[in-house]
Write a protein that holds these residues in place. Structure first.
Motif, short mmCIF file in Angstrom:
data_model
loop_
_atom_site.label_atom_id
_atom_site.label_comp_id
_atom_site.label_asym_id
_atom_site.label_seq_id
_atom_site.Cartn_x
_atom_site.Cartn_y
_atom_site.Cartn_z
N PRO A 280 0.77 -1.24 0.06
CA PRO A 280 -0.17 0.12 0.08
C PRO A 280 0.90 1.41 0.10
O PRO A 280 1.97 1.18 -0.03
CB PRO A 280 -0.56 -0.11 1.42
CG PRO A 280 0.26 -0.55 2.31
CD PRO A 280 0.99 -1.83 1.28
N LYS A 281 0.18 2.33 -0.32
CA LYS A 281 0.83 3.62 -0.06
C LYS A 281 1.43 3.79 1.33
O LYS A 281 2.75 4.35 1.75
CB LYS A 281 0.05 4.87 -0.30
CG LYS A 281 -0.33 4.78 -1.91
CD LYS A 281 -1.21 6.04 -2.29
CE LYS A 281 -1.46 6.07 -3.76
NZ LYS A 281 -2.10 7.35 -4.20
N ASN A 282 0.59 3.78 2.28
CA ASN A 282 1.01 3.79 3.88
C ASN A 282 1.21 2.69 4.33
O ASN A 282 0.52 1.68 4.86
CB ASN A 282 -0.44 4.35 4.50
CG ASN A 282 -0.05 4.67 5.89
OD1 ASN A 282 0.75 4.21 6.55
ND2 ASN A 282 -0.69 5.56 6.51
N VAL A 283 2.68 2.04 4.20
CA VAL A 283 3.20 0.64 4.56
C VAL A 283 2.99 0.69 6.21
O VAL A 283 2.54 -0.26 6.57
CB VAL A 283 4.50 0.77 4.39
CG1 VAL A 283 5.10 -0.85 4.74
CG2 VAL A 283 4.63 0.57 2.67
N LYS A 284 3.35 1.79 6.88
CA LYS A 284 3.09 1.80 8.45
C LYS A 284 1.86 1.11 8.90
O LYS A 284 1.81 0.24 9.91
CB LYS A 284 3.66 2.91 8.97
CG LYS A 284 3.69 2.87 10.63
CD LYS A 284 3.90 4.03 11.26
CE LYS A 284 4.15 3.87 12.71
NZ LYS A 284 2.96 3.49 13.26
N THR A 285 0.74 1.57 8.46
CA THR A 285 -0.65 1.08 8.93
C THR A 285 -0.81 -0.54 8.56
O THR A 285 -1.10 -0.87 9.51
CB THR A 285 -1.77 2.07 8.18
OG1 THR A 285 -1.35 3.54 8.40
CG2 THR A 285 -2.98 1.42 8.60
N THR A 286 -0.41 -0.61 7.50
CA THR A 286 -0.49 -2.20 7.15
C THR A 286 0.50 -3.02 7.92
O THR A 286 0.19 -4.17 8.47
CB THR A 286 -0.03 -2.32 5.73
OG1 THR A 286 -0.94 -1.70 4.72
CG2 THR A 286 -0.19 -4.07 5.35
N LEU A 287 1.69 -2.44 8.15
CA LEU A 287 2.56 -3.42 9.07
C LEU A 287 1.94 -3.60 10.54
O LEU A 287 1.99 -4.49 11.19
CB LEU A 287 3.87 -2.65 9.15
CG LEU A 287 4.68 -2.86 8.05
CD1 LEU A 287 5.97 -2.35 8.07
CD2 LEU A 287 4.83 -4.07 7.34
N ASP A 288 1.27 -2.35 11.22
CA ASP A 288 0.83 -2.42 12.48
C ASP A 288 -0.42 -3.53 12.46
O ASP A 288 -0.47 -4.04 13.65
CB ASP A 288 0.38 -1.00 12.68
CG ASP A 288 1.39 -0.12 13.07
OD1 ASP A 288 2.41 -0.55 13.19
OD2 ASP A 288 1.29 1.21 12.94
N ARG A 289 -1.21 -3.47 11.25
CA ARG A 289 -2.29 -4.51 11.17
C ARG A 289 -1.88 -5.78 11.26
O ARG A 289 -2.19 -6.71 11.84
CB ARG A 289 -3.10 -4.21 10.28
CG ARG A 289 -4.35 -5.13 9.86
CD ARG A 289 -4.87 -4.83 8.67
NE ARG A 289 -4.26 -4.60 7.50
CZ ARG A 289 -4.09 -5.63 6.72
NH1 ARG A 289 -4.28 -6.91 6.85
NH2 ARG A 289 -3.43 -5.35 5.48
#
Length: 409
Positions: free
Chosen positions: A373-382
């Motif tokens: 995704p564009k926002n990798v951090k949000t995906t990694l947190d999930r």
């Protein structure tokens, strides 16, 4: 207007992380019981309505969900005198009644002493509240065919081992015998036809206290001289000055049981009732100091299976309160296999991604493919919240050896 999307009251959905945690706890329980020589069986979630309402399930029969007969007509509705007339099946409210029916059906194919594991959902039309649901999981072990104390020894030992494997500490097992309760009631001259009502009152001791129990018994016309002393009886020092109501044979059997399972913390409690009317001997219940309710219990129910066979068969069982237990234990995750998320872009070749995933799975990893995704951090947190331990960015043509695995969390 938007339609209602929540599950029915008293029933729950489980998100993937919750479901995975529940399955891990169930796996520990199942593996422990199998190590102690029990074999798992499965029975249908439905039983004949007449069987569920045959007087075997105590108060739980009032909470059974009925299933309407197929093809009911207006005349059928008019002819019915009570709701049960319209049902022929019902959802099981426990696993004990189905086990009794199972044993009666398959007795010829089972060993003389049968040790059963049952793990499955049951349904009761409860009033939903904290810790009480209309659909919940039960974990039962039962021994059928052994009339001696070895059955109780095996059940308590296996249950304690399961709790220890889950890392639960400070629990105790309260223990009593229905014969002791019967002696107590006889000492108070309680008529036999009032025994069950009197036991229901005694079972409320932790909620209403000795005075409340005395008041309820007095309403039944039961004299309660010496009640407070009897209700305070706990521990293993009664033989020197045994009260008149104590069934000495039953009490000595409990002393022998305690000596046979020294690794378990057994506490004698003369007021332990267990609500099911089918218990005939030893009864037990798991207590924990942090909780105001039990974590499970069971006992001997020698008369139940005979209702199906026409001849009595000894039986004893122990059930864990899984829904309460699963929120109390904390399992170590270190032994779980690495869970890897592969983040790829839209241009990645599907066939190459499939081969890469299969290669990592073959190495023992749990693997998920995720579009980067564009926002990798949000995906990694999930992903971390869902139990994934590592991630890697995937380039075209990459193999497992090419990946740079990075830790999550």
């Amino acid at each position: 207007m938007a339609s209602q999307v929540n599950p029915p009251r008293g029933m729950r959905d489980f998100l993937p992380a919750d479901k995975a945690r529940r399955e891990r706890v169930l796996g520990v329980i199942r593996d422990t019981y199998r190590a102690h020589g029990f074999d798992e069986i499965e029975t249908p979630v439905m039983e004949d309505s007449s069987r569920l309402h045959a007087g075997l399930g105590g108060d739980n029969e009032k909470l059974a969900f009925g299933i309407l007969k197929r093809g009911l007509t207006h005349d059928d509705l008019q002819a019915a005198t009570e709701p049960l007339d319209l049902t022929d099946l019902g959802l099981r409210f426990d696993l004990t009644v189905p086990l009794a029916r199972f044993y009666a059906t398959h007795r010829a194919d089972l060993p003389p002493v049968f040790r059963a594991i049952q793990i499955g959902a049951v349904w009761r039309a409860e009033r939903p509240q904290k810790g009480r649901f209309r659909q919940f999981m039960q974990c039962d072990i039962d021994i059928i065919g052994d009339a001696g104390p070895l059955a109780e020894i095996e059940l308590i030992t296996a249950t304690s081992a399961a709790l220890d494997a889950l890392g639960l500490d400070r629990y105790t097992i309260r223990i009593n015998d229905r014969r002791i309760l019967t002696g107590l009631l006889s000492h108070w001259n309680v008529p036999a036809d009032q025994h069950e009502r009197a036991l229901i009152a005694i079972d409320k001791l932790d909620k209403i206290g000795a005075e409340g129990v005395a008041a309820e018994l007095a309403e039944l016309g039961i004299a309660t001289d010496g009640l407070a002393a009897a209700l305070a009886t706990e521990g293993w020092n009664l033989l020197d000055a045994a009260p008149e109501w104590l069934d000495l044979d039953a009490y000595r059997a409990l002393l022998d049981l305690r000596a046979a399972v020294p690794g378990s913390e057994l506490i004698f409690d003369a007021t332990l009732v267990r609500g099911m009317g089918y218990y005939t001997g030893t009864i037990f219940e798991i207590a924990h100091p942090d909780l105001g309710y039990s974590l499970g219990g069971g006992g001997r129910y020698d008369g139940m299976i005979g209702r199906f066979l026409g001849s009595d068969v000894p039986a004893t069982g122990f059930s864990l309160g899984f829904e309460r237990l699963v929120d109390l234990v904390h399992l170590d995750d270190s032994s779980q296999p690495d869970a890897v998320a592969l983040l790829h872009d839209a241009a990645a070749a599907p066939a190459a991604l499939g081969r890469l995933k299969a290669e990592l799975v073959g190495q023992g990893h749990r693997v998920r493919l995720e579009r980067k995704p564009k926002n990798v951090k949000t995906t990694l947190d999930r992903l971390a919240a869902e139990g994934f331990t590592h991630f890697a960015f995937v380039t075209d043509g990459a193999t497992a050896a090419d990946l740079e695995l990075r830790a999550l969390g």
